[in-house]
Scaffold this active site. Structure first.
Site, PDB file in Angstrom:
ATOM      1  N   ARG A 159      13.223 -10.174   3.970  1.00  0.00           N
ATOM      2  CA  ARG A 159      13.570  -8.898   4.411  1.00  0.00           C
ATOM      3  C   ARG A 159      13.670  -7.728   3.197  1.00  0.00           C
ATOM      4  O   ARG A 159      14.427  -8.117   2.322  1.00  0.00           O
ATOM      5  CB  ARG A 159      14.731  -8.510   5.313  1.00  0.00           C
ATOM      6  N   ASP A 182      21.996   0.384  20.399  1.00  0.00           N
ATOM      7  CA  ASP A 182      22.654  -0.082  18.708  1.00  0.00           C
ATOM      8  C   ASP A 182      21.951   0.556  17.765  1.00  0.00           C
ATOM      9  O   ASP A 182      20.601   0.143  17.663  1.00  0.00           O
ATOM     10  CB  ASP A 182      22.643  -1.415  18.738  1.00  0.00           C
ATOM     11  N   TYR A 240      28.060   1.005   7.038  1.00  0.00           N
ATOM     12  CA  TYR A 240      27.897   0.236   5.802  1.00  0.00           C
ATOM     13  C   TYR A 240      26.189   0.174   5.403  1.00  0.00           C
ATOM     14  O   TYR A 240      26.111  -0.330   4.338  1.00  0.00           O
ATOM     15  CB  TYR A 240      28.533  -0.869   5.623  1.00  0.00           C
ATOM     16  N   LYS A 241      25.413   0.474   6.128  1.00  0.00           N
ATOM     17  CA  LYS A 241      24.129   0.006   5.948  1.00  0.00           C
ATOM     18  C   LYS A 241      23.409   1.358   5.270  1.00  0.00           C
ATOM     19  O   LYS A 241      23.750   1.723   4.263  1.00  0.00           O
ATOM     20  CB  LYS A 241      23.309  -0.481   7.151  1.00  0.00           C
ATOM     21  N   PHE A 294      20.585  -8.495  17.624  1.00  0.00           N
ATOM     22  CA  PHE A 294      21.449  -9.222  16.739  1.00  0.00           C
ATOM     23  C   PHE A 294      22.590  -9.941  17.473  1.00  0.00           C
ATOM     24  O   PHE A 294      22.941  -9.642  18.529  1.00  0.00           O
ATOM     25  CB  PHE A 294      22.296  -8.434  15.832  1.00  0.00           C
TER      26      PHE A 294
END
Length: 404
Positions: free
Chosen positions: A380, A206, A231-232, A137
């Site tokens: 996605r 990560d 938050y995922k 990312f």
């Protein structure tokens, strides 16, 4: 797509939903009739969060005010909530602290890893290299570049699969993503960690796209440091605080590049000299973001009596079924799966390459199927097993076929 195929897959979805032991968990979330397949970007709202946030604002802040730092447990929240996340990533208590953003924690972890690798001070040319996941990312790459400048290291991007060949006697630390955010490919955390350790370097993982979706095994595999967002798949809410894991036997050596007053051994001593607190607390920096942190704590209630192994089993079943439906419904050649078919290499999302992906996703969202698009050509679909079922998975594949 033939009507018989559609009826057959719809019947299969109904049977899978009827046998799904996690299906009742959907009632723990605030959802509507849309098909929400974007939990790999922002998890759905757990039902218990609004009331908890109102209580924090009205009573703890509004009435108790400053007393809440002690009486309501605000001060100890970063470690307490870290201990609640720990079982979801395979860590014993006392190794995770919650706070700051993922980017800030990547910086703390990576610089801390390099400092450990370089002590005692090495001879010139020793441990002066950082390896970073070449497919990472973007912000991880930006942070790694800055950390390299700060520590006098060279930064070398490598594909995760090439790490065992690339890591060597000059490597100080290796920053890797457990699951690739674009493709959903899961990298081999145990083998890569072992390869890095064999070279005498430190790992920073990560976990943003794996925590809460699949087993991680931080302690079991000897991971040195790890970071992740909440938050995922952990459903902590937009911008909810991230976390930092420091393996217990490394905590006394962890030298954070951001030594704030919250990580001081005497935070209220107001001493001009810095002395790091023992344990995971030394990963703290400044005053905790209490409102979002306590919203996260309430969100974690949905994990009561849920095992990560059960979540992983359903994740694989959901993504298998989605790929089966896409193969049956979508015209051949119109989309190309880029998520690995092998379970050992798959996270909890399915990525499909599609030339007009941005336009297709916009139309899907208009039809109530919520996924997302990553430039230049990737659709996605994230599958959160706590609230996604099989019937809506089949519905999403049918909608995709209609839109392409």
């Amino acid at each position: 797509m033939s009507e018989s195929t559609s009826l057959s897959l719809a019947a299969k979805a109904a049977a899978l939903d009827a046998a799904d032991e996690l299906a009742p968990l959907r009632d723990r979330f605030t959802l509507d009739d849309t098909v929400y397949l974007d939990g790999n970007s922002l998890g759905a709202l757990p039902r218990g969060v609004p009331a908890r946030v109102e209580d924090v604002v009205r009573r703890e802040w509004g009435e108790l005010r400053i007393r809440s730092w002690t009486e309501s447990g605000w001060w100890t929240a970063p470690e307490r909530i870290g201990d609640r996340i720990a079982p979801l990533v395979g860590a014993a208590p006392g190794q995770i602290v919650v706070g700051d953003s993922t980017s800030v924690n990547v910086f703390k972890a990576l610089v801390g890893a390099v400092r450990m690798a370089q002590e005692p001070l090495p001879a010139p040319g020793v441990r002066d290299e950082i390896l970073v996941d070449a497919t990472t990312f973007p912000t991880d790459g930006y942070i790694a570049e800055s950390a390299a400048r700060m520590t006098g290291c060279a930064l070398r991007p490598v594909a995760p699969a090439d790490v065992p060949r690339a890591v060597g006697p000059r490597t100080a630390a290796v920053l890797l993503n457990h699951v690739d955010y674009r493709t959903g490919r899961m990298h081999d955390l145990p083998a890569l960690t072992a390869a890095v350790h064999a070279a005498g370097a430190y790992t920073v993982w990560d976990l943003c796209h794996s925590a809460g979706a699949l087993p991680v095994g931080l302690d079991a595999h000897g991971v040195d440091l790890a970071v992740g967002c909440t938050y995922k798949f952990l459903n902590g809410g937009p911008g909810s605080p991230a976390y930092l894991y420091v393996r217990r036997d490394l905590q006394s050596r962890f030298d954070s590049p951001l030594p704030g007053w919250n990580s001081h051994t005497e935070p209220f001593g107001m001493r001009p000299d810095y002395e790091a607190a023992p344990g995971a607390v030394r990963g703290r920096v400044g005053t905790p973001d209490i409102l979002s942190m306590l919203a996260l704590e309430a969100a974690l209630d949905v994990w009561d009596d849920v095992t990560i192994d059960a979540v992983r089993a359903k994740s694989l079943a959901l993504t298998d079924f989605f790929l089966e439906c896409v193969a049956a419904y979508v015209p051949e050649g119109r989309v190309e799966p880029v998520t690995p078919a092998a379970h050992a290499e798959r996270g909890s999302q399915v990525a499909l390459r599609c030339p007009d992906a941005g336009e297709v996703m916009a139309r899907l969202i208009g039809k109530g199927v919520i996924g997302d698009y990553r430039a230049p050509d990737t659709l996605r679909f994230g599958f959160t097993p706590l609230y996604v079922g099989y019937a809506e998975t089949e519905r999403a594949a049918r909608a995709l076929a209609d839109e392409v």
